[in-house]
Design an enzyme around this catalytic site. Structure first.
Site, PDB file in Angstrom:
ATOM      1  CG  ASP A  65      -0.422  -0.162   2.741  1.00  0.00           C
ATOM      2  OD1 ASP A  65       0.678  -0.660   2.849  1.00  0.00           O
ATOM      3  OD2 ASP A  65      -1.043   0.447   3.506  1.00  0.00           O
ATOM      4  CG  HIS A  66       3.225   2.553   2.538  1.00  0.00           C
ATOM      5  ND1 HIS A  66       3.173   3.712   3.294  1.00  0.00           N
ATOM      6  CD2 HIS A  66       2.478   1.615   3.318  1.00  0.00           C
ATOM      7  CE1 HIS A  66       2.454   3.620   4.290  1.00  0.00           C
ATOM      8  NE2 HIS A  66       2.022   2.355   4.391  1.00  0.00           N
ATOM      9  CG  HIS A 254      -1.480   4.332   6.941  1.00  0.00           C
ATOM     10  ND1 HIS A 254      -1.732   3.512   7.993  1.00  0.00           N
ATOM     11  CD2 HIS A 254      -0.733   3.669   5.973  1.00  0.00           C
ATOM     12  CE1 HIS A 254      -1.312   2.214   7.497  1.00  0.00           C
ATOM     13  NE2 HIS A 254      -0.775   2.330   6.041  1.00  0.00           N
TER      14      HIS A 254
END
Length: 293
Positions: A65-66, A254
């Site tokens: 996800d990064h 986040h």
């Protein structure tokens, strides 16, 4: 111009309203793209951000996800004929993942790889500090060098005007007048990004005295056990980063998909933020840098 463009605010799982991570910081002539998750290229289009603004891409760690948006962003840079080099910063232990992602992208960008394996300076005015997550993770901090603010009344009293002001700034003295006689010290502005981590000294060092802090706020305080298990911050822990650092603005992001309303996370952070301005980020927010203090 100094401005943060929020491209995505979801943690592990995107939602109907939140894209995976992505943050573009306009910092004078630089454009720093942090943690491009899936869909970052599209989010840049929606935000009206041209790919040509990117000069550096900074990965905190190599969880998907990064970083899974990296091939798409690099392909877009190649398609647009990026006229300048792009520097890619990332943890050294993620080398294999980063090279695999880069290999998927359309070639043509002058991409320069900069792995780092410890805290320190990784580029002019850009520092990293180790965080405490399940894989090697680093937060980023931008520091503008301190400068001087010229004082008009003192300049006038000393009879200094026009080009002589620039000369005094360059040389530090003009005749019998010293730069410090007609100016005041100006603290440089600071920015920090703290992503996936449990509370740790590195996060505190990154947050210390910054004007704008972007930090993960994955869990609410009542889910502290989950946060500890997965090595993330609760909203209250995110707010506590500002407690002793003299912070200006705290931007929370986040968020776990379990929270459809993150206003209570903002409140939990605000309770421990020591008077700092607290914002719960939404996708496509544009957040101007706070005015100099």
């Amino acid at each position: 111009m100094r401005e943060l463009v929020v491209l995505g605010t979801a943690s592990q799982v995107p939602t109907r309203t939140r894209n995976h991570n992505g943050y573009l910081l306009h910092w004078d002539g630089e454009g720093l793209l942090f943690d491009p998750g899936e869909g970052t290229q599209r989010q840049m289009t929606r935000a009206g951000v041209p790919a040509s603004r990117i000069t550096r891409i900074c990965l905190t760690h190599v969880h998907g996800d990064h970083c899974y948006g990296l091939p798409g962003v690099l392909s877009r840079l190649a398609l647009d004929g990026m006229p300048h080099p792009v520097h890619l910063h990332y943890p050294a232990s993620g080398e294999d993942v980063v090279r695999a992602l880069v290999s998927l992208a359309t070639p043509g960008t002058d991409l320069r790889l900069h792995p780092h394996g410890s805290g320190g300076t990784v580029a002019p005015n850009v520092e990293v500090r180790p965080l405490h997550h399940r894989v090697e993770t680093y937060g980023y901090r931008l520091v503008e060098p301190d400068g001087r603010t010229m004082l008009r009344d003192r300049l006038a009293a000393a009879g200094i005007a026009g080009p002589d002001i620039g000369r005094l700034q360059r040389e530090g003295r003009l005749g019998g007048v010293r730069l410090e006689d007609v100016s005041a010290r100006r603290t440089g502005q600071r920015f920090a990004l703290v992503m996936d981590t449990a509370p740790c000294p590195g996060a505190e060092e990154l947050a210390d005295g910054v004007d704008l802090l972007v930090t993960e706020s994955t869990f609410a305080d009542e889910d502290a056990a989950l946060a500890a298990r997965h090595r993330h911050l609760t909203a209250g822990q995110a707010g506590a980063l500002t407690g002793t650092g003299g912070l200006g603005t705290l931007v929370l992001t986040h968020f776990s998909s379990r929270y459809t309303d993150v206003s209570r996370l903002a409140e939990q952070a605000r309770d421990r933020a020591g008077g700092a301005t607290v914002l719960a980020a939404e996708d496509l927010d544009r957040i101007p840098f706070p005015r100099r203090r």
